[in-house]
Design an enzyme around this catalytic site. Sequence first.
Site, short mmCIF file in Angstrom:
data_model
loop_
_atom_site.label_atom_id
_atom_site.label_comp_id
_atom_site.label_asym_id
_atom_site.label_seq_id
_atom_site.Cartn_x
_atom_site.Cartn_y
_atom_site.Cartn_z
N CYS A 1 0.84 -1.20 0.00
CA CYS A 1 0.00 0.00 0.00
C CYS A 1 0.87 1.25 0.00
O CYS A 1 1.79 1.37 0.81
CB CYS A 1 -0.88 0.04 1.25
SG CYS A 1 -1.91 -1.41 1.40
N THR B 1 -6.49 -12.49 -11.73
CA THR B 1 -7.12 -11.98 -12.94
C THR B 1 -7.99 -13.02 -13.65
O THR B 1 -8.98 -12.67 -14.29
CB THR B 1 -6.01 -11.46 -13.88
OG1 THR B 1 -5.24 -10.48 -13.15
CG2 THR B 1 -6.57 -10.80 -15.12
#
Lengths: 310, 310, 261, 261
Positions: free
Chosen positions: B136, B272
Amino acid sequence: MAVTPKPVDLTTDLGFLKLRNPVLTASGTFGYGLEFEPYLDLDKLGGIVVKGLYDKAREGNPPPRLVETPSGLINAIGLQGVGVESFAAKILPKLRQLKTAVIVNVCGADDDEYAAVVEFLDKQEGIAAYELNISCPNVKKEGACPALSPRTTFDLVKRIKAASRRPLITKLSPNVTSIVEIAQAAEEAGTDAVALINTVLAMAIDLETRRPKLGNVYGGLSGPAIKPIALRMVHQVASRLKVPVIGMGGIMTGADALEFLVAGAAAVEVGTASFVDPDAAVRIVDEMERWCAAHGVAAVRDVVGTLKTA
Amino acid sequence: MAVTPKPVDLTTDLGFLKLRNPVLTASGTFGYGLEFEPYLDLDKLGGIVVKGLYDKAREGNPPPRLVETPSGLINAIGLQGVGVESFAAKILPKLRQLKTAVIVNVCGADDDEYAAVVEFLDKQEGIAAYELNISCPNVKKEGACPALSPRTTFDLVKRIKAASRRPLITKLSPNVTSIVEIAQAAEEAGTDAVALINTVLAMAIDLETRRPKLGNVYGGLSGPAIKPIALRMVHQVASRLKVPVIGMGGIMTGADALEFLVAGAAAVEVGTASFVDPDAAVRIVDEMERWCAAHGVAAVRDVVGTLKTA
Amino acid sequence: MTIDRNARLREVQSWGDHFRFVIDAPAIGRDARPGQFVMVKVSEGSAPLLRRPLGIHDADATGIELFFRVAGRGTEILSRKRAGERLDIIGPLGRGFTLAPAAKGRTAYLAGGGRGIAPLYFLARALTAAGAKPVIFYGGRGLADIPLRDRLEKAGFEVQCSTDDGSFGFAGFVTALVEKELARVKPAVVYACGPDPMMKALAAITAKHGLPAEFSLESIMGCGIGACWGCVHRIRNEGGDGWVKICEEGPVFPGERILWP
Amino acid sequence: MTIDRNARLREVQSWGDHFRFVIDAPAIGRDARPGQFVMVKVSEGSAPLLRRPLGIHDADATGIELFFRVAGRGTEILSRKRAGERLDIIGPLGRGFTLAPAAKGRTAYLAGGGRGIAPLYFLARALTAAGAKPVIFYGGRGLADIPLRDRLEKAGFEVQCSTDDGSFGFAGFVTALVEKELARVKPAVVYACGPDPMMKALAAITAKHGLPAEFSLESIMGCGIGACWGCVHRIRNEGGDGWVKICEEGPVFPGERILWP
Ligand SMILES: Cc1cc2nc3c(=O)[nH]c(=O)nc-3n(C[C@H](O)[C@H](O)[C@H](O)COP(=O)(O)OP(=O)(O)OC[C@H]3O[C@@H](n4cnc5c(N)ncnc54)[C@H](O)[C@@H]3O)c2cc1C
Ligand SMILES: Cc1cc2nc3c(=O)[nH]c(=O)nc-3n(C[C@H](O)[C@H](O)[C@H](O)COP(=O)(O)OP(=O)(O)OC[C@H]3O[C@@H](n4cnc5c(N)ncnc54)[C@H](O)[C@@H]3O)c2cc1C
Ligand SMILES: Cc1cc2nc3c(=O)[nH]c(=O)nc-3n(C[C@H](O)[C@H](O)[C@H](O)COP(=O)(O)O)c2cc1C
Ligand SMILES: Cc1cc2nc3c(=O)[nH]c(=O)nc-3n(C[C@H](O)[C@H](O)[C@H](O)COP(=O)(O)O)c2cc1C
Ligand code: FES
Ligand code: FES
C-alpha cells in the site's frame, strides 16, 4: 490511409550522436547486423546495436535457450558469441560500410573485462558509441550484475567512461527496486545516455518433466508482455535525467515506438520484434513516419516527452 | 481423458491453517467473495482472500482504472472499497457460513492504520488469517510502500504479528531488486507465510491523446504476462524460506497452478483469471485434481517443491 | 446470471464494420431485460485477455441478439465468427432501463448514437409490448454509422435519423434532432445510449425540460460482475457523490444521478 | 530467403491431427532444396508470439508444401486455416541434405519418425530425379502416426512402414526396421528426420555399419535466420565441440558431427 505524405524529419540528435532516425536494433536480437541483410536495407536504420561482446568468444548456456510465454519470450542464451577480436576482424569492416550508426554492446564477467573490451575497441574505427551492458553476471560476485546497485553501476560506468574515447550509453536492468536511482548513478558517473530496459528475470517450468524449460533455469523475459513495465520505467527515468534516454521493451509497431517517445525516450531499440519479422525495425521507422505525417507532426523529435499527465 | 478418477488428496496444510485444497482467490480480484456466488460453489475453494481493507471506506482512483495489455491487465483501482467496520457488519456474517477459509487482505496508509485494521478484526470471528498487503502506498513516505525495503517490511510485519491473534501471511511486491531479502525480512519478523507476487508497476499510453491510459498514470500489471516473473520469484523464495509460500501471478489453468507448486509454493492464489471466468478458481481445483489422478499423484502436496534442476 | 459456454451463433448479419449476431442462449435470453448486457469471450488465448461487454440488442426464450461495431481487436475477432460457431457468454448482467415512466399510451424518446442503438431495439420492443409509444432517434456521423435504420422501420417503430454530415435524415447531431422534436411532442421519458458527449448534452436538454431520463453508460470492464471495481463512473448518491460500479448498479442510471466529467 | 506475406493456401489435406498444406509461394518454392525449412507466422497478435519452423515437404516453381502434426497452440491455429487464406512465410532457410552421396543408381535410405517424414518426401523426389533409388522407412507409434503412407506409395516410392504397437507394417521401432533391412541391402547413405532418440539410435547404427548419414535436427527457434542463437545443438567442429545454430548451419548435419545429449 489517404494521406499526402509530407516530408517528416526523423533525424534524432542524442547530443553525442546524430541518427538518421530514432530506431535502433536491440543488442542480442539483431545478431551482428549482417544476418538481416536479406530482409531489410540496413542503411534505413537509425542504428545497429550489435550482440553483446566479451573479450573472448563464449560458449553460452546449454539448450533449451528459449521458451515462449504469453506475449513474451524468455531467453537464456548466455551471451554466446564471437570475441571482440574476431568481431573487429570479420564483422566490423563490413558494418563500417553502412550509413547506419554502429553501436557495440560491451560485456564483461568483471570490471576488468569490460575495460579490456573497450580498450581493444577504442583502437578500431567505425564504432559510433558503446552500450555498456551492466547486466552481465559477475563471476566474482556470485553472478550478481553491476546493474543491481547504484554503487556498482557508478563504479563501472565511471571506470569505463574514463577509459574510453567514445560516447557511452549505459543499459539498465529492470530487476531493481528503483530504476531512477540506478539511472542517476550512471548519470553521475558520466554516462552520455541510458538505455532501458534489458530483460526481466523470469522462468518457465515443464510440468510433465518437472524441469525448468531453460537449460539455465532462469532467463530474461522480453517482448510485448514487458512493454507496460518498460514504458513505466522509461517515463520514471526520463523525467529525472538530463542525459537522453533510449527506450525499449516489447516494441512491435510504430505506435509502440511513438509511445516510448511520448514517455520521454529520445530514441528506441527494437528487440524481439526482429525475430518475428526480420524487417520489423524498418517497418517501424516507416510507420512512425506515416503517423507523424498523418498527425501533422513535422519532426519526430517533437513527440519526445509530450505525455500530458494533468 | 479416459482416466478412472482415483481419489486425490487435495488438502493443504500451511501449518497454521488447513485448507480443503491449495487454491485461494487473490485479493482484489474476487470482490468480497459473495459477488461470485452465482457462478461457483464458494465451498469448493481452498480459501477466499477478500479485497484489501483499510480502516475506513476509500474513494479509489479516478477512471480509467483498467487497461488491457498483451496477455495482461493493468489496474489502478486505488483500493476503493468499504471500510473494515462495514465489512464486519455486512459481509463477514455471510462469509462465516462458508466451509472455505476466509482471509482478510489488510491495508494501511501508514503502519498505524494497518494496526488499527488488525485490532478491529481481531475482535471479529470467522477469519482464518490475515494477508498483510505491504504494497500500500504510504501517505507519509511519498507513496513508497513498506514492501520495497527489508527494513520497513521487517518493522511492519513485526508490529502486526505482535498485535494480532491470528496467523499472518505477508504479501510481497515484485518491484524489488531482491525478493529473497524482503521475504527473509518478513520471516525474521515472524510472518507465518509469504504470498507473492502482487502486481508489477506498469503504465500504458494512449498515443492519440498522449495521455496515460490510467487515471492514476501508473498501475499494477497482472495476468499471464507476469507469470514467468512470478514463477521465478516463487522459486527463488521457496528454496530460501522455512515458512510456506503462497504463489500467484497469471495463473489461468490447473497446469499453471501446478507449476507454482512444483516451483515450491504450498498453495496458490487465482487473480485476474476470475475476471475472465468467474468460475476459474474452481475449474483450476478440478483441473489439478484430474492432473494428479492421471499422473498417479495421490496427494497434491506431493508435487510441492519437486522441481528438478540438475 | 449464467455462463453459457456453448452459445451457438445462429445467424450473422453485417453492414461494413457493424454486425448483428443472433445467438442461441436460452438461459440468458429468458432472463434478459432491456438495458442489460453480456460479457463475451473473444479469444481462447491470453491476448486479448478480457471479455468484452456488449448490450443485449434483443432477447427471447431462445436466446439473444447482439449488435456491435468493430472498435478494436476484440470486436474484430468476434466479427470473424461464422454461423454455427460457439460463443462463451455471461449474462444477463447489470440493471437495465426502468420501463415504468413510459406507461400505456405514453410516448418515450429513445436516442441512440452510433453503436449506442444496440440496447434500444430491445427497449423499443418492450415499450411497445407495454403499450407505450417509442420514438427512436438514431444518429451517426454519416450514413455508414446508422445501418439499423431499415431494421428499425421494418419492425414498425417510428424512427428519425440524423447524420452529422447530412448524408441522411436530419443534418446535425442527434441531440439537436431530439431538441427540435421536443418542441413538438413532449415525451414521458427519454432513454439514451451513445458516446459520453452526446449523453451529457442530452442530460442538459432533458433537465432543462424537466423530463425524466435514463442513460446507459460505458466503461472499460474487467469482470462485468462487480468484482474488480474497474468500471466506475461518478454518480450522485444519497450518502455523497462517489465512484460507482456501472456493471452492478448500471449501466443504466437516471440522468440526474450521473455526474459528467 | 524471402518474406512472402501473401502466400496463398491453395489446398488443405488432413488426416486427424496431421495436415498437408499446398501453398502458392513461387519465390520460396523456386529456391527451396530438400531439408530446408520455412518460418510460418501463426498469429496476428502477440500470443503465440514467434513463428513456427516447418520443413519443406515439397516445392516447385509455384510454391511449397508443408506437412505437420498439431503439437500445441501454434500448429493448432495453423491447422484451422482454410484454402484461400493468406499465410506469412519466410524461407527457404537453413542448409538441406547433401544429395551427392546418393549418386545415380545407388540406394539411399530415408528414415522418418512421425512428423519427421515431412522433409523426406521432397528429398525422395529429388533423389529419384537424380537417378538414385530412395527407400523410405516410415515409423510411428500407431497407424494414426503414419498418414502419409498412401501418398508416398502413390508417388511411386518404395516405402516400408513400422508401428511401435504393431498396428501396421513392421512391429517395432523404425530404427529396428532399418537395421533389419541393412542386413539385406546396404545403401550408399542414410538420411533421417524424427525424434532425437530415434536419430541417436540411428546414428549408432550407421556408425557401426560405416555408412554416411545425415540427420535433420529440431530445436525451439526464435528467429530461424541465425540472429538469436537460441536453436543450438552440440556439434563437433574442427576448432572443438560447441553449440552450433541449427537454423544456419543445419538443420541437417552429417551423423558424425552430431553430439547427442
Ligand atoms: C455495458 C456496455 C455495453 C456495451 N454495448 C455495446 C454494444 O452493444 N455494441 C457495441 O458495439 N459496443 C458496445 N460496448 C462497447 C464495447 O464493449 C467496446 O467497443 C469493446 O469492448 C471494444 O473492444 P475491442 O477489443 O474491439 O477494442 P479495444 O482495442 O479494446 O478498444 C478500442 C477502443 O474502445 C475503448 N474501449 C475498450 N473497452 C471498452 C468498453 N468496455 N467500453 C467502452 N469503450 C471501450 C478503448 O479504450 C479503445 O479506445 C458496450 C460497452 C459497455 C461497457
Ligand atoms: C527445422 C525444423 C523443422 C520442422 N519441421 C516440422 C514439420 O515439417 N512438421 C511438423 O509437424 N513439425 C516440424 N517441426 C516441429 C514444429 O516446429 C513444432 O511442432 C512446432 O513449432 C510446435 O509449435 P506449437 O505452437 O504447435 O506447439 P508449442 O505449444 O509451442 O510446443 C509443443 C511442444 O513442442 C515443442 N516445440 C516447440 N517448438 C518446437 C520446435 N521449434 N521444434 C521442436 N519442438 C518444438 C515444445 O517444447 C512443446 O513440447 C520442425 C521443427 C524444426 C526446428
Ligand atoms: C535472445 C536475446 C538476446 C539478448 N542479448 C542481449 C545482449 O547481448 N546484450 C544486451 O544488452 N541485451 C540483450 N538482450 C536484451 C534486448 O536487447 C532488449 O533489451 C530486451 O529484449 C527488451 O526488448 P524487446 O522486448 O524489444 O526484445 C537480448 C534479448 C534477447 C531476446
Ligand atoms: C483489479 C485488481 C485489484 C487488486 N487488489 C488487490 C488488493 O486489494 N490487495 C492485494 O494484496 N492485491 C491486490 N491485487 C493483486 C492480486 O491479488 C494479485 O497479487 C495479482 O493480480 C497477481 O495475480 P494474477 O496475475 O493472477 O492476477 C489486485 C489485482 C487486481 C487485478
Ligand atoms: S467491471 Fe468489474 S466491477 Fe464492474
Ligand atoms: S533460431 Fe535464431 S539463431 Fe537459430
